[in-house]
Design an enzyme around this catalytic site. Structure first.
Site, PDB file in Angstrom:
ATOM      1  N   HIS A  44       0.868  -0.850  -0.109  1.00 46.75           N
ATOM      2  CA  HIS A  44      -0.313  -0.245  -0.482  1.00 46.75           C
ATOM      3  C   HIS A  44       0.973   1.637  -0.070  1.00 46.75           C
ATOM      4  CE1 HIS A  44       0.915   0.950   4.478  1.00 46.75           C
ATOM      5  NE2 HIS A  44       0.847  -0.200   4.440  1.00 46.75           N
TER       6      HIS A  44
ATOM      7  N   HIS B 258       0.707   5.981  -1.665  1.00 42.44           N
ATOM      8  CA  HIS B 258       0.757   6.539  -3.002  1.00 42.44           C
ATOM      9  C   HIS B 258       0.811   6.769  -3.822  1.00 42.44           C
ATOM     10  CE1 HIS B 258      -2.086   7.739   1.000  1.00 42.44           C
ATOM     11  NE2 HIS B 258      -0.758   8.888   2.091  1.00 42.44           N
TER      12      HIS B 258
END
Length: 301
Positions: free
Chosen positions: A85, A87
């Site tokens: 995970h 951005h």
């Protein structure tokens, strides 16, 4: 702090374990709340969770980092099954000639609500890391005041984030207001993402993931329901914008495009949900298997 370069030792994996999920999380969409569930379940469900930490949270990787990342994710067998995970914007693994692509998932949010949350987050932080000094700390201007004054932190251009995150690493994805980027984001959402939920219906998203990918998400729904206080990360000092502020932002073409993408994602999520669950006494229930095999030839003895 880990990167992998060079050959790895051969590790034989079962097909069920040779799986990687990538959650390329959009900021301020309840991504921390959802990721915490993945962390809480990883030991029990026997998979690895890895955070992709990019310099200055830059969602666009250099070409050489793209190659490294694809190589790491596909060949780092010790980290499989893996849940990555971070951005970062969508990256098409097929371009790099890999045989098995990762499973992409994501969550998006009403674009104005997301921007308001981010605006106050930069000024006041949240209850997750309350002591951390934020970039705009000390700026007491409300979101309404910012919009009225035509400030840069609340400009319509700041809405342009969910579309490029789904569009990917092409130059045109990051051209604010690009119709091509919007259509590419829609295409990727349908064709490259296993499931995309919405912040406003996060529990249903988790329930569908548990039903479809129990190897990772077994127990996730119950954990979310019973541990809401520990999983929800709330931006502090957040003031809801007035109707006038919202109306002003909604006049912009950028809002119209980001909202079109959000509505598209919402409709798709609700379509998937409608075919996967049934409601009884106000509760949602996952449907049992609805197909079977018959007329199997040649007959075995």
């Amino acid at each position: 702090r880990h990167t992998v370069d060079g050959p790895r030792q051969d590790v034989t994996l079962d097909e069920e374990d040779d799986v990687v999920i990538i959650y390329n999380r959009v900021p301020k969409t309840a991504s921390t709340s959802f990721t915490n569930i993945a962390y809480d379940l990883c030991a029990k469900n026997k998979y690895h969770v890895l955070h992709i930490n990019t310099t200055k949270n830059n969602p666009v990787m250099s070409l050489q980092d793209q190659v490294r990342f694809v190589k790491n994710v596909t060949s780092w067998k010790e980290m499989k099954p893996g849940f990555y995970h971070g951005h970062i914007s969508y990256l098409d693994f097929a371009k790099f000639g890999v045989k098995k692509k990762p499973i992409y998932i994501n969550v998006i949010r009403d674009p104005i609500e997301r921007l308001v949350s981010y605006y106050y987050f930069l000024r006041f932080g949240d209850d997750y890391r309350p002591g951390l000094r934020r970039r705009k700390q000390g700026d007491k201007k409300t979101f309404d005041e910012c919009v009225a004054a035509g400030g840069s932190d609340c400009a319509p251009e700041k809405l342009w984030l969910q579309i490029p995150f789904f569009c990917g690493h092409s130059s045109e994805c990051w051209n604010v207001g690009s119709r091509w980027a919007l259509e590419q984001a829609k295409y990727n959402l349908i064709n490259e993402y296993f499931l995309v939920g919405v912040t406003e219906e996060l529990e249903d998203f988790i329930m569908l993931l548990e039903a479809a990918l129990p190897r990772f998400f077994r127990g996730a729904t119950e954990l979310y329901r019973t541990g809401k206080k520990s999983h929800l990360r709330k931006t502090t000092e957040k003031k809801l914008p007035t109707k006038e502020t919202i109306a002003k932002l909604q006049q912009s073409e950028i809002w119209k495009m980001e909202n079109e993408f959000y509505e598209f994602a919402l409709e798709q999520f609700q379509f998937v949900r409608a075919h996967a669950v049934r409601e009884k006494d106000g509760e949602l229930y996952i449907l049992a298997q609805n197909f079977f095999y018959e007329k199997i030839y040649p007959k075995s003895n």
